[in-house]
Scaffold this motif. Structure first.
Motif, PDB file in Angstrom:
ATOM      1  N   LEU A  76      -4.714   6.448 -32.166  1.00 21.65           N
ATOM      2  CA  LEU A  76      -5.739   6.723 -31.178  1.00 21.65           C
ATOM      3  C   LEU A  76      -5.028   6.867 -29.832  1.00 21.65           C
ATOM      4  O   LEU A  76      -4.504   5.894 -29.296  1.00 21.65           O
ATOM      5  CB  LEU A  76      -6.766   5.587 -31.129  1.00 21.65           C
ATOM      6  N   LEU A  77      -4.991   8.087 -29.310  1.00 23.20           N
ATOM      7  CA  LEU A  77      -4.222   8.381 -28.103  1.00 23.20           C
ATOM      8  C   LEU A  77      -5.136   8.682 -26.930  1.00 23.20           C
ATOM      9  O   LEU A  77      -6.200   9.283 -27.083  1.00 23.20           O
ATOM     10  CB  LEU A  77      -3.314   9.587 -28.340  1.00 23.20           C
ATOM     11  N   SER A  78      -4.689   8.262 -25.740  1.00 23.39           N
ATOM     12  CA  SER A  78      -5.411   8.593 -24.522  1.00 23.39           C
ATOM     13  C   SER A  78      -4.566   9.461 -23.603  1.00 23.39           C
ATOM     14  O   SER A  78      -5.092  10.079 -22.680  1.00 23.39           O
ATOM     15  CB  SER A  78      -5.838   7.323 -23.782  1.00 23.39           C
ATOM     16  N   GLU A  79      -3.245   9.512 -23.847  1.00 19.92           N
ATOM     17  CA  GLU A  79      -2.351  10.328 -23.030  1.00 19.92           C
ATOM     18  C   GLU A  79      -0.999  10.422 -23.716  1.00 19.92           C
ATOM     19  O   GLU A  79      -0.749   9.756 -24.714  1.00 19.92           O
ATOM     20  CB  GLU A  79      -2.174   9.732 -21.637  1.00 19.92           C
ATOM     21  N   ALA A  85      -5.643  14.789 -22.526  1.00 20.83           N
ATOM     22  CA  ALA A  85      -7.085  14.658 -22.339  1.00 20.83           C
ATOM     23  C   ALA A  85      -7.621  15.740 -21.410  1.00 20.83           C
ATOM     24  O   ALA A  85      -6.976  16.124 -20.438  1.00 20.83           O
ATOM     25  CB  ALA A  85      -7.413  13.279 -21.778  1.00 20.83           C
ATOM     26  N   GLU A  90     -11.097  10.183 -22.107  1.00 19.53           N
ATOM     27  CA  GLU A  90     -11.126  10.755 -23.452  1.00 19.53           C
ATOM     28  C   GLU A  90      -9.992  10.181 -24.308  1.00 19.53           C
ATOM     29  O   GLU A  90      -8.869  10.019 -23.858  1.00 19.53           O
ATOM     30  CB  GLU A  90     -10.976  12.273 -23.372  1.00 19.53           C
ATOM     31  N   ARG A  91     -10.324   9.867 -25.561  1.00 15.99           N
ATOM     32  CA  ARG A  91      -9.329   9.416 -26.531  1.00 15.99           C
ATOM     33  C   ARG A  91      -9.577  10.146 -27.842  1.00 15.99           C
ATOM     34  O   ARG A  91     -10.720  10.463 -28.169  1.00 15.99           O
ATOM     35  CB  ARG A  91      -9.440   7.912 -26.772  1.00 15.99           C
ATOM     36  N   ARG A  92      -8.515  10.387 -28.588  1.00 11.00           N
ATOM     37  CA  ARG A  92      -8.644  11.047 -29.887  1.00 11.00           C
ATOM     38  C   ARG A  92      -7.630  10.485 -30.856  1.00 11.00           C
ATOM     39  O   ARG A  92      -6.553  10.066 -30.471  1.00 11.00           O
ATOM     40  CB  ARG A  92      -8.385  12.549 -29.763  1.00 11.00           C
ATOM     41  N   ARG A  93      -7.974  10.531 -32.113  1.00 10.94           N
ATOM     42  CA  ARG A  93      -7.027  10.133 -33.159  1.00 10.94           C
ATOM     43  C   ARG A  93      -6.217  11.376 -33.534  1.00 10.94           C
ATOM     44  O   ARG A  93      -6.765  12.378 -33.958  1.00 10.94           O
ATOM     45  CB  ARG A  93      -7.770   9.597 -34.379  1.00 10.94           C
TER      46      ARG A  93
END
Length: 132
Positions: A76-79, A85, A90-93
Motif C-alpha cells: 500500500l503506497l502513498s508516494e 499520487a 491518495e494511496r494504492r496497492r
C-alpha cells in the motif's frame, strides 16, 4: 544465465548510455542491491565506479530501494517509486520488487560516481565507415 540492459547515466554531461551485460558481467551483478557501488571494470569501463540506482523486472515492475530481498510484493503506497499520487492523501496497492538484483530483472539503472581516464563517450563512439 541472466542478461541485463544497463542504463548508465553520466551526471557530468547529462547523457545516458545503454550497456548490454551478458555472461560473467551479468553474473557479477546478481545479488547486488540498489545503492551498491561496483567497479566499472566488470562492464568494461576501466577506472570507473558505478552506483546502482534502480531497475525493473521482466514485466516492468520497478524495484524499491527500501524493500529488502529480490521478491515481488504488493504494498500500500502513498508516494515514491512505483506510485505517484494524483490527489492529496491518495494511496494504492501496487506491485513493487525488492532492492536485490535477481535473474528476473531485465533493466538496471546506474550512475557514474567516479570517472576513469577515458571519457565514456569514447567507449560508445561509432567507428567511421570507410569511404569507398
Amino acid at each position: 544465465m541472466a542478461d541485463f540492459k544497463i542504463i548508465l547515466s553520466e551526471p557530468e554531461t547529462g547523457r545516458s548510455y545503454k550497456v548490454d551485460a551478458t555472461g560473467p558481467a551479468a553474473g557479477a551483478l546478481i545479488g547486488k542491491r540498489i545503492g551498491d557501488e561496483i567497479d566499472g571494470g566488470i562492464l568494461g569501463f576501466a577506472g570507473y565506479t558505478i552506483q546502482i540506482t534502480g531497475g525493473t523486472d521482466k514485466t516492468g515492475i520497478p524495484a524499491r530501494r527500501d524493500l529488502p530481498g529480490p521478491a515481488r510484493r504488493r504494498l500500500l503506497l502513498s508516494e515514491g517509486v512505483g506510485f505517484h499520487a494524483t490527489m492529496d492523501g491518495e494511496r494504492r496497492r501496487k506491485s513493487v520488487r525488492g532492492s536485490e538484483i535477481s535473474a528476473d530483472f531485465v533493466q538496471i539503472n546506474a550512475a557514474v560516481k567516479q570517472s576513469g581516464a577515458k571519457p565514456l563517450a569514447e567507449y560508445f563512439s561509432q567507428p567511421e565507415a570507410a569511404a569507398e
